[in-house]
Design a protein around this motif. Structure first.
Motif, PDB file in Angstrom:
ATOM      1  N   ASN A   1      40.247  57.108  40.689  1.00 45.76           N
ATOM      2  CA  ASN A   1      40.329  57.168  39.237  1.00 45.76           C
ATOM      3  C   ASN A   1      41.797  57.054  38.824  1.00 45.76           C
ATOM      4  N   GLU A   2      42.052  57.132  37.535  1.00 46.37           N
ATOM      5  CA  GLU A   2      43.412  56.902  37.034  1.00 46.37           C
ATOM      6  C   GLU A   2      44.419  57.879  37.637  1.00 46.37           C
TER       7      GLU A   2
ATOM      8  N   TYR B   1      48.548  45.691  42.198  1.00 48.49           N
ATOM      9  CA  TYR B   1      48.427  46.215  40.834  1.00 48.49           C
ATOM     10  C   TYR B   1      49.663  45.863  40.005  1.00 48.49           C
TER      11      TYR B   1
ATOM     12  N   PHE C   1      49.184  52.211  34.446  1.00 44.97           N
ATOM     13  CA  PHE C   1      47.933  51.879  35.123  1.00 44.97           C
ATOM     14  C   PHE C   1      46.877  51.384  34.138  1.00 44.97           C
ATOM     15  N   MET C   2      46.703  52.076  33.010  1.00 50.38           N
ATOM     16  CA  MET C   2      45.661  51.682  32.067  1.00 50.38           C
ATOM     17  C   MET C   2      46.034  50.415  31.299  1.00 50.38           C
TER      18      MET C   2
ATOM     19  N   SER D   1      39.770  50.526  41.135  1.00 51.61           N
ATOM     20  CA  SER D   1      39.475  51.484  40.070  1.00 51.61           C
ATOM     21  C   SER D   1      37.982  51.801  40.032  1.00 51.61           C
ATOM     22  N   ASN D   2      37.657  53.034  39.691  1.00 50.66           N
ATOM     23  CA  ASN D   2      36.245  53.421  39.605  1.00 50.66           C
ATOM     24  C   ASN D   2      35.531  52.783  38.415  1.00 50.66           C
ATOM     25  N   THR D   3      36.275  52.071  37.560  1.00 49.54           N
ATOM     26  CA  THR D   3      35.643  51.374  36.431  1.00 49.54           C
ATOM     27  C   THR D   3      35.584  49.864  36.655  1.00 49.54           C
ATOM     28  N   SER D   4      35.886  49.409  37.870  1.00 54.51           N
ATOM     29  CA  SER D   4      35.919  47.970  38.158  1.00 54.51           C
ATOM     30  C   SER D   4      34.555  47.320  37.968  1.00 54.51           C
TER      31      SER D   4
ATOM     32  N   PHE E   1      45.232  57.153  41.370  1.00 56.86           N
ATOM     33  CA  PHE E   1      45.901  55.896  41.680  1.00 56.86           C
ATOM     34  C   PHE E   1      47.354  56.107  42.077  1.00 56.86           C
TER      35      PHE E   1
ATOM     36  N   HIS F   1      31.240  57.507  41.455  1.00 55.04           N
ATOM     37  CA  HIS F   1      31.664  56.160  41.832  1.00 55.04           C
ATOM     38  C   HIS F   1      30.497  55.270  42.248  1.00 55.04           C
TER      39      HIS F   1
ATOM     40  N   GLU G   1      44.979  47.796  33.723  1.00 59.94           N
ATOM     41  CA  GLU G   1      43.523  47.675  33.763  1.00 59.94           C
ATOM     42  C   GLU G   1      42.990  46.960  32.525  1.00 59.94           C
TER      43      GLU G   1
END
Length: 209
Positions: free
Chosen positions: A72-73, A128, A141-142, A92-95, A76, A12, A145
């Motif tokens: 992560n996904e 969300y 969730f995805m 999210s860890n990809t933000s 969540f 992260h 995102e």
């Protein structure tokens, strides 16, 4: 500088690098005497219990320290109850840097909005949720995102590989078909007219406008 206690997994660190660009000052708990010296906590979801234990000696139940939790996904779904707390933001860890900044400012009380809007689409960063014409969209969730990424990066054309990297993350090994499936589902849920917001760019990928 914002005094911040950080307890995160190495995976992260991309989120932490975004926080440091916001003049964050990482502090060592062993050198903290009172709660007033801590303005923010940033922790991985997997280390949340450990972090709360570490803060137990200085945190007051009547005045909780704002917390930014990176998940992560899979994690969540387990964080739903935490999202209800106004002093907690789950990210999210990809933000990207823009969202990290928005969450950071919201926790510190420097932001009046936790929403992203496009026409009659409203994306709530706190809950969300996404709504169109005030109707809640039933998104995974995805899907959420991916839609959020499109709205935050309007006009740019993105290849499927870039979307996999930006939205799913560096460690995701799914093929390009994953993106196509999620785009198809998003278009269906947005409805016939609004589905045109997500445009196919031939020989490239997709763009949103």
């Amino acid at each position: 500088m914002v005094n911040t206690y950080i307890n995160v997994e190495k995976e992260h660190e991309n989120v932490i690098s975004c926080l440091y660009s916001l003049e964050l000052n990482a502090i060592d708990l062993s050198k903290i005497a009172t709660q007033n010296e801590v303005s923010l906590v940033c922790t991985s979801f997997s280390r949340y219990g450990e972090t709360k234990k570490n803060l137990s000696d200085i945190e007051s139940a009547s005045k909780p320290i704002p917390e930014l939790i990176i998940a992560n996904e899979e994690e969540f779904e387990q964080s739903i109850d935490l999202i209800k707390n106004p002093k907690i933001q789950v990210i999210s860890n990809t933000s990207n840097e823009n969202e990290v900044k928005a969450r950071f400012m919201a926790l510190l009380g420097n932001s009046s909005s936790e929403k992203i809007e496009f026409n009659d689409l409203i994306i709530n960063l706190k809950t969300y949720e996404a709504r169109v014409d005030d109707q809640l969209l039933d998104l995974t969730f995805m899907e959420y995102e991916l839609l959020k990424f499109f709205v935050e990066n309007q006009e740019n054309a993105w290849s499927r590989e870039e979307l996999l990297e930006k939205v799913w993350g560096y460690d995701y090994f799914g093929g390009a078909r994953t993106v196509d499936v999620h785009v198809r589902r998003l278009r269906s849920k947005l409805g016939e007219t609004r589905s045109e917001w997500i445009k196919t760019v031939h020989s490239v990928g997709y763009k949103f406008n």
